[in-house]
Design a protein around this motif. Structure first.
Motif, PDB file in Angstrom:
ATOM      1  N   HIS A 255       0.833  -1.196   0.000  1.00 45.09           N
ATOM      2  CA  HIS A 255       0.000   0.000   0.000  1.00 45.09           C
ATOM      3  C   HIS A 255       0.868   1.246   0.000  1.00 45.09           C
ATOM      4  CE1 HIS A 255      -3.740  -2.109   0.538  1.00 45.09           C
ATOM      5  NE2 HIS A 255      -3.104  -2.916   1.381  1.00 45.09           N
ATOM      6  N   GLY A 256       0.298   2.322  -0.417  1.00 44.41           N
ATOM      7  CA  GLY A 256       0.996   3.598  -0.322  1.00 44.41           C
ATOM      8  C   GLY A 256       1.479   4.126  -1.637  1.00 44.41           C
ATOM      9  N   ASP A 257       1.539   3.260  -2.661  1.00 39.76           N
ATOM     10  CA  ASP A 257       1.963   3.710  -3.977  1.00 39.76           C
ATOM     11  C   ASP A 257       0.776   3.739  -4.925  1.00 39.76           C
ATOM     12  OD1 ASP A 257       5.034   3.864  -3.979  1.00 39.76           O
ATOM     13  OD2 ASP A 257       4.535   2.023  -2.884  1.00 39.76           O
ATOM     14  N   ASP A 258       0.988   4.458  -6.030  1.00 38.46           N
ATOM     15  CA  ASP A 258      -0.070   4.504  -7.040  1.00 38.46           C
ATOM     16  C   ASP A 258       0.168   3.461  -8.108  1.00 38.46           C
ATOM     17  OD1 ASP A 258      -1.305   6.527  -5.783  1.00 38.46           O
ATOM     18  OD2 ASP A 258      -0.581   8.126  -7.119  1.00 38.46           O
ATOM     19  N   ILE A 259      -0.901   3.014  -8.691  1.00 37.81           N
ATOM     20  CA  ILE A 259      -0.821   2.232  -9.921  1.00 37.81           C
ATOM     21  C   ILE A 259      -1.622   3.005 -10.977  1.00 37.81           C
ATOM     22  CG2 ILE A 259      -0.548   0.005  -8.770  1.00 37.81           C
ATOM     23  CD1 ILE A 259      -3.580  -0.456  -9.408  1.00 37.81           C
ATOM     24  N   THR A 260      -1.592   2.498 -12.221  1.00 38.38           N
ATOM     25  CA  THR A 260      -2.296   3.240 -13.276  1.00 38.38           C
ATOM     26  C   THR A 260      -3.734   2.762 -13.442  1.00 38.38           C
ATOM     27  OG1 THR A 260      -0.185   3.484 -14.385  1.00 38.38           O
ATOM     28  CG2 THR A 260      -2.143   4.038 -15.668  1.00 38.38           C
ATOM     29  N   LEU A 261      -3.876   1.427 -13.450  1.00 35.37           N
ATOM     30  CA  LEU A 261      -5.228   0.909 -13.672  1.00 35.37           C
ATOM     31  C   LEU A 261      -5.295  -0.554 -13.255  1.00 35.37           C
ATOM     32  CD1 LEU A 261      -4.851  -0.851 -16.519  1.00 35.37           C
ATOM     33  CD2 LEU A 261      -4.859   1.431 -17.490  1.00 35.37           C
ATOM     34  N   LEU A 262      -6.508  -1.076 -13.265  1.00 30.13           N
ATOM     35  CA  LEU A 262      -6.725  -2.490 -12.936  1.00 30.13           C
ATOM     36  C   LEU A 262      -7.469  -3.166 -14.089  1.00 30.13           C
ATOM     37  CD1 LEU A 262      -7.994  -2.191  -9.249  1.00 30.13           C
ATOM     38  CD2 LEU A 262      -5.983  -3.486  -9.960  1.00 30.13           C
ATOM     39  N   LEU A 263      -6.996  -4.348 -14.475  1.00 32.83           N
ATOM     40  CA  LEU A 263      -7.703  -5.138 -15.481  1.00 32.83           C
ATOM     41  C   LEU A 263      -8.557  -6.160 -14.739  1.00 32.83           C
ATOM     42  CD1 LEU A 263      -4.784  -5.780 -18.019  1.00 32.83           C
ATOM     43  CD2 LEU A 263      -6.466  -3.929 -18.028  1.00 32.83           C
ATOM     44  N   ILE A 264      -9.848  -6.095 -14.958  1.00 37.17           N
ATOM     45  CA  ILE A 264     -10.795  -6.881 -14.161  1.00 37.17           C
ATOM     46  C   ILE A 264     -11.374  -8.028 -14.978  1.00 37.17           C
ATOM     47  CG2 ILE A 264     -13.005  -6.798 -12.908  1.00 37.17           C
ATOM     48  CD1 ILE A 264     -10.756  -5.187 -11.568  1.00 37.17           C
ATOM     49  N   GLU A 265     -11.470  -9.208 -14.334  1.00 41.28           N
ATOM     50  CA  GLU A 265     -12.226 -10.324 -14.910  1.00 41.28           C
ATOM     51  C   GLU A 265     -13.389 -10.618 -13.982  1.00 41.28           C
ATOM     52  OE1 GLU A 265     -11.710 -14.955 -16.397  1.00 41.28           O
ATOM     53  OE2 GLU A 265     -10.127 -14.014 -15.211  1.00 41.28           O
ATOM     54  N   PHE A 266     -14.598 -10.648 -14.518  1.00 41.37           N
ATOM     55  CA  PHE A 266     -15.788 -10.884 -13.691  1.00 41.37           C
ATOM     56  C   PHE A 266     -15.850 -12.341 -13.238  1.00 41.37           C
ATOM     57  CE2 PHE A 266     -17.890  -7.464 -16.502  1.00 41.37           C
ATOM     58  CZ  PHE A 266     -17.487  -6.449 -15.648  1.00 41.37           C
ATOM     59  N   SER A 267     -16.451 -12.535 -12.085  1.00 43.41           N
ATOM     60  CA  SER A 267     -16.672 -13.905 -11.629  1.00 43.41           C
ATOM     61  C   SER A 267     -17.984 -14.461 -12.162  1.00 43.41           C
ATOM     62  CB  SER A 267     -16.667 -13.958 -10.090  1.00 43.41           C
ATOM     63  OG  SER A 267     -17.686 -13.108  -9.589  1.00 43.41           O
ATOM     64  N   SER A 268     -18.888 -13.553 -12.556  1.00 43.70           N
ATOM     65  CA  SER A 268     -20.146 -14.017 -13.137  1.00 43.70           C
ATOM     66  C   SER A 268     -20.641 -12.970 -14.142  1.00 43.70           C
ATOM     67  CB  SER A 268     -21.209 -14.224 -12.059  1.00 43.70           C
ATOM     68  OG  SER A 268     -21.625 -12.978 -11.565  1.00 43.70           O
ATOM     69  N   PRO A 269     -21.423 -13.395 -15.128  1.00 43.76           N
ATOM     70  CA  PRO A 269     -21.886 -12.444 -16.164  1.00 43.76           C
ATOM     71  C   PRO A 269     -22.740 -11.315 -15.594  1.00 43.76           C
ATOM     72  CG  PRO A 269     -22.287 -14.715 -16.844  1.00 43.76           C
ATOM     73  CD  PRO A 269     -21.854 -14.769 -15.410  1.00 43.76           C
ATOM     74  N   ILE A 270     -23.374 -11.556 -14.468  1.00 39.57           N
ATOM     75  CA  ILE A 270     -24.258 -10.538 -13.894  1.00 39.57           C
ATOM     76  C   ILE A 270     -23.471  -9.284 -13.502  1.00 39.57           C
ATOM     77  CG2 ILE A 270     -24.143 -11.296 -11.475  1.00 39.57           C
ATOM     78  CD1 ILE A 270     -27.482 -10.617 -12.912  1.00 39.57           C
ATOM     79  N   ALA A 271     -22.176  -9.505 -13.233  1.00 39.68           N
ATOM     80  CA  ALA A 271     -21.331  -8.378 -12.829  1.00 39.68           C
ATOM     81  C   ALA A 271     -21.258  -7.313 -13.906  1.00 39.68           C
ATOM     82  CB  ALA A 271     -19.926  -8.888 -12.496  1.00 39.68           C
ATOM     83  N   ALA A 272     -21.382  -7.745 -15.179  1.00 46.70           N
ATOM     84  CA  ALA A 272     -21.314  -6.785 -16.281  1.00 46.70           C
ATOM     85  C   ALA A 272     -22.443  -5.767 -16.202  1.00 46.70           C
ATOM     86  CB  ALA A 272     -21.380  -7.526 -17.617  1.00 46.70           C
ATOM     87  N   LEU A 273     -23.535  -6.157 -15.574  1.00 47.29           N
ATOM     88  CA  LEU A 273     -24.680  -5.254 -15.475  1.00 47.29           C
ATOM     89  C   LEU A 273     -24.548  -4.271 -14.313  1.00 47.29           C
ATOM     90  CD1 LEU A 273     -27.534  -7.853 -16.113  1.00 47.29           C
ATOM     91  CD2 LEU A 273     -26.598  -6.180 -17.725  1.00 47.29           C
TER      92      LEU A 273
END
Lengths: 436, 218
Positions: A255-273
């Motif tokens: 913790h304490g540093d910055d990152i640029t972005l996160l690449l996310i993979e959903f655990s279920s299709p409902i998450a896309a909604l």
């Protein structure tokens, strides 16, 4: 002597007209085929690069910019986010994985990515030579980068700020190449992948060195985000020796540093909604869906493609009319020959078939030459461009839509041949033979 | 019975007209090995008569039998096939197929006649006509006399029962006309076929078995 041979002989007898007709049709065919091939390979490349990435989380700004920067590495990111977000979203019940990316530096136009080894698995990447990174400033490079730069395992290089080579060079912290990825035909081939800590350390050192001159503020390549790493730099330096001595578990992010972005993979299709809305509405972060943003982009580009398709289509229609005109003129010139064939015993059906086969032969030759032009041209272009392109194209790929093109062209050729063939069928032999 | 079988062309009560009566023939026969000269002034319907024999025109009345088969009983497709099988035609303007070679003109006739494609027979015909060396040439590369011989060879290439020649000597000088006639007679006899020569060329009268004036057969 078969009808096919006779048809070929007739076409060879008026070879100049035949060649012109074939070239006209080939031109139209090649134009459409090139568009189809380019579209298919671009779509395939876009999909391949976004496979396994359902969502990109980053700083507020343009969602398309976030996707272009985080998935296709073709733009600068809109800003940075706190590394605390990693654990927050990794623990989310609707998220299967959250891979952090830290961007900022490059080498000869190839972007340096600070991440975790799971990033390579997004592209099913295997190590062709060497091994994965274990310590800070160890890097694994993509196959295209290796081919273009000639760098190999054991070599080292100094990154520069930003994506252009005239940025500030980090000579004090050179990267050691410890591995080369096999070719994946994805953006990974043109990346330099290292641990997140490498990027942090790089900029901590840089911040520390430039502190007297810049009041402790270091600038990233996107120049939209400014870091204050000075205080953190001491912590990094203190731990560096300890890290260098042992294997670095680079999936562990401090913790304490910055990152640029996160690449996310959903655990279920409902998450896309639900998830994008939740992130965009309830946090100061931005969620962008790669398929959605790319579809939006292609819709904008698609207007131009539609005009090109319409132009190529008009070339094909012109070529079909030209085949019709050629066959019709040939029919008029050969009406006595055709009548003589009837006298020799040829049926009306055989004369119809003869003219029809001639039309189809011209069409098939035009399609064949056109496809050869298109595929050969793209392959030549690919060789001419070399291996340095982010999206590689090949002439050896057959697009599914080309089946539709070939079918459509055959149909157009058949229709163009039908009327002259019908005239041959219904000709009055006695009248023709009596005519001067 | 034998005489009946030997007839390759039988015409009875044939009538045909466009606006005015043109063809009116009570009886006209041609036997195998026979060479008949059909004469008449211009416009008397000689070419129309050939088209009727070939089944390219339908008579108003009457019967035409080729090799014993009545054309009026056949469909158009069957007529095409009968014509291809049993008739050979030499056109006044020859009408060789220009896109293919001399030998292919002969093989094309065999193909459309639905008989066996016999290249050696075709080459033999060309040899008998003294033009075998030209077999791979295109018609455009031939002299008028050579093209005339090729047209004769083509009319015989599929072993027809009846050969009809329309003004075959009109474009030839005396020497070539006599040669062409002699060759047609010899080769049709050799092929066991009958020969009808439609002409107003007085030179032909001397070369045929009998002369029929189209105006006299009504």
């Amino acid at each position: 002597m078969s009808l096919l041979r006779l048809a070929l002989a007739n076409l060879f007898a008026s070879w100049l007209t035949s060649v012109v007709n074939v070239l006209l049709l080939a031109l139209g065919t090649a134009s459409i085929a090139i568009l189809l091939l380019a579209n298919a390979q671009l779509s395939s490349a876009l999909s391949r690069n976004a496979a396994g990435i359902d969502l990109v989380i980053g700083a507020k700004g343009s969602p398309l910019q976030l996707v272009l920067a985080g998935v296709y590495h073709a733009d600068v990111p809109p800003g940075n986010i706190s590394s605390a977000e990693i654990e927050r979203w990794q623990g989310h019940p609707r998220i299967a994985s959250a891979i952090p990316l830290s961007l900022g530096d490059s080498f000869r136009g190839f972007r340096v990515i600070g991440t975790v080894p799971a990033f390579a698995s997004l592209y099913d990447a295997q190590i062709a030579d060497g091994r994965i990174w274990r310590r800070p400033f160890e890097a694994v490079i993509g196959s295209r980068m290796a081919a273009v730069t000639g760098l190999a395992v054991g070599d080292s290089f100094a990154g520069v700020h930003g994506l252009s080579d005239d940025g500030e060079r980090h000579e004090e912290s050179r990267y050691q190449i410890v591995g080369v990825f096999e070719s994946t035909n994805t953006v990974l081939d043109g990346l330099i992948v290292t641990s997140t800590e490498s990027v942090w350390l790089m900029h901590s050192r840089h911040a520390a060195e430039s502190a007297p001159h810049q009041d402790g503020v270091a600038s990233h390549d996107h120049e939209a985000v400014q870091h204050d790493h000075e205080a953190k730099a001491h912590a990094h330096e203190a731990k560096q020796q300890e890290r260098d001595q042992g294997q670095l578990h680079n999936s562990v992010i401090r913790h304490g540093d910055d990152i640029t972005l996160l690449l996310i993979e959903f655990s279920s299709p409902i998450a896309a909604l639900t998830l994008p809305r939740e992130i965009n509405a309830e946090t100061n972060l931005q969620a962008a869906s790669p398929p959605y943003e790319i579809t939006r982009l292609l819709q904008i580009v698609g207007v131009g493609l539609n005009w090109l398709n319409a132009f190529a289509g008009s070339l094909v229609i012109g070529a079909a009319l030209s085949i019709f005109a050629a066959l019709y003129a040939s029919l008029r010139a050969r009406r006595h020959d055709l009548a003589v064939m009837r006298c020799l015993g040829a049926t009306r059906g055989e004369l119809f078939n003869l003219l029809f086969v001639e039309g189809l032969l011209l069409t098939i030759a035009g399609i064949g030459v056109g496809l050869a032009f298109a595929h050969g041209g793209i392959e030549l272009l690919s060789v001419w461009w070399g291996k340095g392109q982010a999206i590689s194209v090949s002439g050896w790929i057959w697009a599914e839509s080309e089946y539709v093109l070939v079918f459509g062209l055959l149909l157009a050729g058949a229709v163009a041949a039908m009327l002259p063939a019908w005239q041959a069928y219904s000709a009055d032999v006695a009248r023709t033979l009596s005519a001067p | 019975m034998t005489a009946e079988k030997n007839r390759v062309l039988q015409v009875e009560d044939l009538e045909f007209h466009y606006d005015q009566p043109l063809i009116n023939i009570a009886k006209f026969d041609v036997a195998r090995h026979e060479c008949v000269g059909l004469i008449g002034p211009s416009g008397c319907g000689k070419t129309t008569f050939i088209h009727l024999i070939a089944g390219l025109l339908q008579p108003i009345r009457g019967h035409i039998q080729i090799n014993g088969v009545d054309l009026s009983q056949l469909s158009e497709r069957e007529t095409d096939r009968l014509r291809g099988r049993y008739m050979g035609v030499v056109f006044q303007r020859l009408h060789l197929i220009p896109s293919v070679s001399v030998i292919d003109n002969l093989l094309l006739a065999q193909r459309f006649s639905r008989t066996k494609v016999d290249r050696s027979y075709a080459v033999n015909l060309l040899e008998e006509l003294g033009i075998a060396a030209l077999k791979e040439k295109k018609p455009s590369q031939l002299s008028q006399g050579q093209a005339q011989r090729v047209a004769i060879a083509r009319s015989l290439a599929h072993r027809p029962a009846l050969v009809v020649a329309d003004e075959p000597t009109s474009a030839l000088d005396d020497g070539n006309a006599a040669d062409a006639m002699r060759l047609m007679r010899t080769l049709t006899a050799h092929a066991d076929a009958g020969l009808v020569i439609v002409t107003h060329d007085q030179r032909v009268r001397r070369e045929v078995d009998r002369v029929v004036n189209l105006g006299d057969v009504a």
